[in-house]
Design a protein around this motif. Structure first.
Motif, PDB file in Angstrom:
ATOM      1  N   ALA A 214      30.445  64.077  55.521  1.00 57.17           N
ATOM      2  CA  ALA A 214      29.746  65.340  55.176  1.00 57.17           C
ATOM      3  C   ALA A 214      29.441  65.500  53.684  1.00 57.17           C
ATOM      4  O   ALA A 214      29.332  66.614  53.184  1.00 57.17           O
ATOM      5  CB  ALA A 214      30.532  66.545  55.689  1.00 57.17           C
ATOM      6  N   THR A 215      29.280  64.387  52.996  1.00 54.84           N
ATOM      7  CA  THR A 215      28.926  64.483  51.569  1.00 54.84           C
ATOM      8  C   THR A 215      27.415  64.360  51.365  1.00 54.84           C
ATOM      9  O   THR A 215      26.936  64.514  50.243  1.00 54.84           O
ATOM     10  CB  THR A 215      29.654  63.407  50.733  1.00 54.84           C
ATOM     11  OG1 THR A 215      29.344  62.119  51.274  1.00 54.84           O
ATOM     12  CG2 THR A 215      31.162  63.621  50.716  1.00 54.84           C
ATOM     13  N   GLY A 216      26.647  63.989  52.420  1.00 57.58           N
ATOM     14  CA  GLY A 216      25.188  64.011  52.294  1.00 57.58           C
ATOM     15  C   GLY A 216      24.483  62.667  52.436  1.00 57.58           C
ATOM     16  O   GLY A 216      23.301  62.561  52.130  1.00 57.58           O
ATOM     17  N   LYS A 217      25.178  61.656  52.955  1.00 55.50           N
ATOM     18  CA  LYS A 217      24.530  60.336  53.132  1.00 55.50           C
ATOM     19  C   LYS A 217      23.256  60.421  53.965  1.00 55.50           C
ATOM     20  O   LYS A 217      22.225  59.891  53.597  1.00 55.50           O
ATOM     21  CB  LYS A 217      25.478  59.346  53.870  1.00 55.50           C
ATOM     22  CG  LYS A 217      26.700  58.956  53.140  1.00 55.50           C
ATOM     23  CD  LYS A 217      27.528  57.981  53.949  1.00 55.50           C
ATOM     24  CE  LYS A 217      28.118  58.547  55.230  1.00 55.50           C
ATOM     25  NZ  LYS A 217      29.056  59.643  55.050  1.00 55.50           N
ATOM     26  N   SER A 218      23.371  61.092  55.125  1.00 54.26           N
ATOM     27  CA  SER A 218      22.204  61.143  56.041  1.00 54.26           C
ATOM     28  C   SER A 218      21.057  61.914  55.406  1.00 54.26           C
ATOM     29  O   SER A 218      19.887  61.557  55.591  1.00 54.26           O
ATOM     30  CB  SER A 218      22.545  61.848  57.347  1.00 54.26           C
ATOM     31  OG  SER A 218      23.552  61.186  57.985  1.00 54.26           O
ATOM     32  N   VAL A 219      21.400  62.984  54.678  1.00 52.04           N
ATOM     33  CA  VAL A 219      20.346  63.766  54.018  1.00 52.04           C
ATOM     34  C   VAL A 219      19.610  62.868  53.025  1.00 52.04           C
ATOM     35  O   VAL A 219      18.371  62.833  52.993  1.00 52.04           O
ATOM     36  CB  VAL A 219      20.956  65.020  53.333  1.00 52.04           C
ATOM     37  CG1 VAL A 219      19.954  65.675  52.409  1.00 52.04           C
ATOM     38  CG2 VAL A 219      21.445  66.007  54.388  1.00 52.04           C
TER      39      VAL A 219
ATOM     40  N   ARG B 208      31.067  72.419  55.611  1.00 51.60           N
ATOM     41  CA  ARG B 208      30.010  71.765  56.399  1.00 51.60           C
ATOM     42  C   ARG B 208      30.535  71.314  57.760  1.00 51.60           C
ATOM     43  O   ARG B 208      29.850  71.449  58.767  1.00 51.60           O
ATOM     44  CB  ARG B 208      29.478  70.557  55.624  1.00 51.60           C
ATOM     45  CG  ARG B 208      28.688  70.965  54.393  1.00 51.60           C
ATOM     46  CD  ARG B 208      28.410  69.793  53.489  1.00 51.60           C
ATOM     47  NE  ARG B 208      27.621  70.200  52.330  1.00 51.60           N
ATOM     48  CZ  ARG B 208      27.190  69.357  51.404  1.00 51.60           C
ATOM     49  NH1 ARG B 208      27.469  68.068  51.500  1.00 51.60           N
ATOM     50  NH2 ARG B 208      26.483  69.794  50.390  1.00 51.60           N
TER      51      ARG B 208
ATOM     52  N   ARG C  89      29.376  70.867  62.427  1.00 53.50           N
ATOM     53  CA  ARG C  89      29.989  69.994  63.448  1.00 53.50           C
ATOM     54  C   ARG C  89      30.964  70.760  64.349  1.00 53.50           C
ATOM     55  O   ARG C  89      31.619  70.147  65.203  1.00 53.50           O
ATOM     56  CB  ARG C  89      30.751  68.831  62.801  1.00 53.50           C
ATOM     57  CG  ARG C  89      30.053  68.124  61.679  1.00 53.50           C
ATOM     58  CD  ARG C  89      29.210  66.943  62.152  1.00 53.50           C
ATOM     59  NE  ARG C  89      28.376  66.511  61.050  1.00 53.50           N
ATOM     60  CZ  ARG C  89      28.696  65.535  60.195  1.00 53.50           C
ATOM     61  NH1 ARG C  89      29.820  64.869  60.360  1.00 53.50           N
ATOM     62  NH2 ARG C  89      27.891  65.211  59.214  1.00 53.50           N
TER      63      ARG C  89
ATOM     64  N   THR D 138      25.632  66.573  46.055  1.00 51.30           N
ATOM     65  CA  THR D 138      24.793  67.329  47.018  1.00 51.30           C
ATOM     66  C   THR D 138      25.288  68.772  47.196  1.00 51.30           C
ATOM     67  O   THR D 138      25.019  69.388  48.218  1.00 51.30           O
ATOM     68  CB  THR D 138      24.757  66.638  48.398  1.00 51.30           C
ATOM     69  OG1 THR D 138      26.077  66.747  48.975  1.00 51.30           O
ATOM     70  CG2 THR D 138      24.348  65.185  48.316  1.00 51.30           C
TER      71      THR D 138
ATOM     72  N   THR E  66      24.504  71.516  45.621  1.00 45.60           N
ATOM     73  CA  THR E  66      23.620  72.677  45.364  1.00 45.60           C
ATOM     74  C   THR E  66      22.524  72.770  46.428  1.00 45.60           C
ATOM     75  O   THR E  66      22.803  72.634  47.611  1.00 45.60           O
ATOM     76  CB  THR E  66      23.049  72.613  43.934  1.00 45.60           C
ATOM     77  OG1 THR E  66      22.340  71.398  43.780  1.00 45.60           O
ATOM     78  CG2 THR E  66      24.157  72.711  42.898  1.00 45.60           C
ATOM     79  N   THR E  67      21.279  72.962  46.024  1.00 44.59           N
ATOM     80  CA  THR E  67      20.225  73.198  47.015  1.00 44.59           C
ATOM     81  C   THR E  67      19.635  71.882  47.530  1.00 44.59           C
ATOM     82  O   THR E  67      19.762  70.835  46.888  1.00 44.59           O
ATOM     83  CB  THR E  67      19.070  73.991  46.373  1.00 44.59           C
ATOM     84  OG1 THR E  67      18.582  73.194  45.288  1.00 44.59           O
ATOM     85  CG2 THR E  67      19.518  75.345  45.883  1.00 44.59           C
ATOM     86  N   PHE E  68      18.943  71.953  48.646  1.00 46.39           N
ATOM     87  CA  PHE E  68      18.251  70.768  49.179  1.00 46.39           C
ATOM     88  C   PHE E  68      17.155  70.315  48.202  1.00 46.39           C
ATOM     89  O   PHE E  68      16.899  69.132  48.073  1.00 46.39           O
ATOM     90  CB  PHE E  68      17.650  71.052  50.551  1.00 46.39           C
ATOM     91  CG  PHE E  68      18.668  71.055  51.643  1.00 46.39           C
ATOM     92  CD1 PHE E  68      19.111  69.873  52.209  1.00 46.39           C
ATOM     93  CD2 PHE E  68      19.211  72.244  52.115  1.00 46.39           C
ATOM     94  CE1 PHE E  68      20.060  69.864  53.209  1.00 46.39           C
ATOM     95  CE2 PHE E  68      20.170  72.255  53.109  1.00 46.39           C
ATOM     96  CZ  PHE E  68      20.590  71.057  53.661  1.00 46.39           C
TER      97      PHE E  68
ATOM     98  N   THR F 235      18.775  68.218  45.673  1.00 48.80           N
ATOM     99  CA  THR F 235      19.124  66.900  46.230  1.00 48.80           C
ATOM    100  C   THR F 235      17.861  66.034  46.326  1.00 48.80           C
ATOM    101  O   THR F 235      17.894  64.839  46.024  1.00 48.80           O
ATOM    102  CB  THR F 235      19.783  67.043  47.623  1.00 48.80           C
ATOM    103  OG1 THR F 235      20.945  67.856  47.479  1.00 48.80           O
ATOM    104  CG2 THR F 235      20.178  65.703  48.212  1.00 48.80           C
TER     105      THR F 235
HETATM  106  N1  LIG Z   1      21.899  70.392  48.855  1.00 51.84           N
HETATM  107  C1  LIG Z   1      22.330  69.731  49.930  1.00 51.84           C
HETATM  108  N2  LIG Z   1      22.141  68.378  50.006  1.00 51.84           N
HETATM  109  C2  LIG Z   1      22.586  67.699  51.053  1.00 51.84           C
HETATM  110  N3  LIG Z   1      23.232  68.250  52.114  1.00 51.84           N
HETATM  111  C3  LIG Z   1      23.426  69.580  52.100  1.00 51.84           C
HETATM  112  C4  LIG Z   1      22.986  70.370  51.022  1.00 51.84           C
HETATM  113  N4  LIG Z   1      23.309  71.644  51.293  1.00 51.84           N
HETATM  114  C5  LIG Z   1      23.913  71.653  52.495  1.00 51.84           C
HETATM  115  N5  LIG Z   1      23.991  70.419  52.996  1.00 51.84           N
HETATM  116  C6  LIG Z   1      24.580  70.103  54.294  1.00 51.84           C
HETATM  117  O1  LIG Z   1      25.581  69.121  54.116  1.00 51.84           O
HETATM  118  C7  LIG Z   1      25.687  68.319  55.257  1.00 51.84           C
HETATM  119  C8  LIG Z   1      25.611  66.864  54.820  1.00 51.84           C
HETATM  120  O2  LIG Z   1      25.641  66.113  55.970  1.00 51.84           O
HETATM  121  P1  LIG Z   1      25.214  64.637  56.151  1.00 51.84           P
HETATM  122  O3  LIG Z   1      25.119  64.451  57.618  1.00 51.84           O
HETATM  123  O4  LIG Z   1      24.087  64.253  55.296  1.00 51.84           O
HETATM  124  O5  LIG Z   1      26.547  63.963  55.578  1.00 51.84           O
HETATM  125  P2  LIG Z   1      27.035  62.500  55.836  1.00 51.84           P
HETATM  126  O6  LIG Z   1      27.662  62.073  54.562  1.00 51.84           O
HETATM  127  O7  LIG Z   1      25.939  61.679  56.397  1.00 51.84           O
HETATM  128  O8  LIG Z   1      28.161  62.749  56.916  1.00 51.84           O
HETATM  129  P3  LIG Z   1      28.775  61.750  58.044  1.00 51.84           P
HETATM  130  O9  LIG Z   1      29.668  60.764  57.356  1.00 51.84           O
HETATM  131  O10 LIG Z   1      29.552  62.656  58.891  1.00 51.84           O
HETATM  132  O11 LIG Z   1      27.633  61.111  58.753  1.00 51.84           O
HETATM  133  C9  LIG Z   1      24.533  68.695  56.187  1.00 51.84           C
HETATM  134  O12 LIG Z   1      25.016  69.551  57.199  1.00 51.84           O
HETATM  135  C10 LIG Z   1      23.597  69.462  55.267  1.00 51.84           C
HETATM  136  O13 LIG Z   1      22.872  70.429  55.981  1.00 51.84           O
END
Ligand SMILES: Nc1ncnc2c1ncn2[C@@H]1O[C@H](COP(=O)(O)OP(=O)(O)OP(=O)(O)O)[C@@H](O)[C@H]1O
Ligand SMILES: CC(C)(COP(=O)(O)OP(=O)(O)OC[C@H]1O[C@@H](n2cnc3c(N)ncnc32)[C@H](O)[C@@H]1O)[C@@H](O)C(=O)NCCC(=O)NCCS
Length: 369
Positions: free
Chosen positions: A15-20, A143, A148, A178, A180-182, A185
């Motif tokens: 949940a640190t933002g890899k997929s984003v 998150r 989840r 990640t 702050t805001t999208f 990012t």
């Molecule tokens: N500024 C931002 N940038 C990225 N993600 C954000 C931001 N603000 C909120 N989020 C939320 O943070 C979460 C990041 O999830 P993401 O699936 O990208 O993480 P991940 O590292 O891929 O997790 P996993 O290891 O579980 O797959 C998402 O639910 C997203 O909506």
């Protein structure tokens, strides 16, 4: 390098933002892979790992239908480090082989791979750059609780079962915070991409020819002010929505005469493509052939195997997907597990038929045969 593709490896804790970040790179025109999805496919009946994992963990991890239950397997391995290592030892070599084959098939100058175990699996040794996503423990907890639906205890256990984030920083060329805001990012991701591709000669922005007048482009090919103006005018949605979409969906801009005239949004999950929205709705009504063509071509670039369109997306009901070689089917009739899950999600788990068009057979089962 993997094959001759400059490879950006994305890693980071849960949940640190890899997929984003992977989605944002895809929306900047990069072909990208998610190692998690590929690992999941390695557990489907018919693959080599399926039998090996069953032999190692016993028949009690099977569902009534004979598939490996991720839930049951997850309960074992996320509570026992040795068991997780055993599973990884079986699955990772196959995942890496598939990643190499898929990157070779894509033939792109720059690609990205998202993998939670990028470093530990040895994949990072094949990457030209390593990007690490970061968010604090409090952000991870929030998150996991909201998106989840994990309890505090479950979320804490998942977070604490992973090595500290700082261990990954030692390998990082780029760290993307990640918290702050999208939009922030997106800006950080684009900045890091621009720095990365400066030295790559043959990198060209994504450009899909649809017809003589029409083409599809990745959204970063237009200046931000122009993109934001087009988004507000054509979608009537907020800019917050735009940047959130860029981190979670595929956003294709359709242009004519150098101007964006429509946006096609689709969800890319485990090599399926589900049409999500077309803006403006009247554009879809007026030009369904153009939209379906753009969707298919963009999806093909991302090695999508099945296109899915739920009835509710077809606006006023005048659009007839059968004219574009889609078939109507119940999700339960779709036999390949990843495709079935995607179809079920698209119809919100109601027993409703969905339009589907198969573009390619699953790469992993072809390779396993
Ligand atoms: N500024 C931002 N940038 C990225 N993600 C954000 C931001 N603000 C909120 N989020 C939320 O943070 C979460 C990041 O999830 P993401 O699936 O990208 O993480 P991940 O590292 O891929 O997790 P996993 O290891 O579980 O797959 C998402 O639910 C997203 O909506
Ligand atoms: C245990 C399995 C079956 C659970 O599947 P399930 O669909 O319930 O979860 P999913 O795969 O979506 O993962 C959920 C979250 O757990 C974390 N996670 C997944 N695999 C791992 C791992 N090997 N180590 C640490 N955390 C992991 C990730 O943050 C992920 O977002 C599955 O995660 C799996 O097969 N993992 C081992 C293969 C692997 O290493 N995958 C990552 C490839 S780099």
């Amino acid at each position: 390098m993997i094959d001759s593709s400059f490879t950006i490896g994305i890693t980071g804790n849960i949940a640190t933002g890899k997929s984003v970040i992977r989605h944002m790179l895809a929306n900047a025109g990069l072909f990208g892979l998610d190692a998690d999805s590929i690992a999941n496919r390695m557990l489907y009946p018919g693959t080599q790992s399926y039998q090996q994992v069953l032999d190692a963990f016993g028949p009690e991890i099977k569902t009534e239908q004979g598939q490996i239950s991720n839930k049951k397997l997850g309960q074992i391995v996320f509570n026992d480090q040795r068991a997780l290592e055993k599973l990884e030892a079986l699955v990772h070599p196959e995942v890496i082989k598939t990643i190499f084959n898929r990157i070779q098939a894509a033939g792109q100058p720059v690609v990205s791979i998202e993998a939670i175990k990028l470093i530990e699996s040895g994949l990072s040794n094949h990457c030209d750059k390593i990007w690490v996503s970061y968010a604090s423990f409090d952000h991870q907890m929030r998150r996991l609780r909201s998106s989840r639906a994990l309890t505090d205890q479950e979320a804490k256990a998942r977070i604490n079962s992973q090595p500290p984030q700082i261990d990954k920083f030692a390998h990082a060329d780029v760290i993307i915070n990640t918290e702050t805001t999208f939009k922030e990012t997106w800006i950080r991701t684009q900045r890091a991409l621009n720095d990365t591709i400066q030295s790559i000669n043959d990198f060209a922005p994504l450009h899909i020819n649809i017809s003589k007048d029409w083409f599809g482009t990745s959204v970063n090919t237009v200046p931000a002010t122009q993109l934001e103006r087009a988004w507000k005018e054509l979608t009537r949605q907020s800019l917050t929505d735009l940047y959130e979409c860029l981190g979670s969906k595929m956003v294709l801009a359709l242009s004519k005469n150098e101007h964006i005239q429509a946006f096609v949004l689709w969800e890319s999950w485990n090599f399926s493509g589900t049409l999500n929205r077309v803006f403006p709705g009247e554009f879809f009504e007026a030009q369904p052939a153009l939209v379906f063509d753009a969707f298919e071509k963009h999806a093909q670039f991302h090695q999508v195997e099945i296109l899915l369109v739920a009835q509710k997306i077809l606006e006023a009901g005048e659009i007839r997907p059968e004219q574009f070689a889609f078939d109507l089917q119940l999700p339960a009739q779709i036999t390949y597990p990843a495709w079935q899950i995607a179809a079920q999600k698209a119809v919100c788990n109601t027993p409703t038929s969905i339009w589907q068009k198969v573009l390619a057979q699953p790469f992993e089962s072809i390779n396993a045969a």
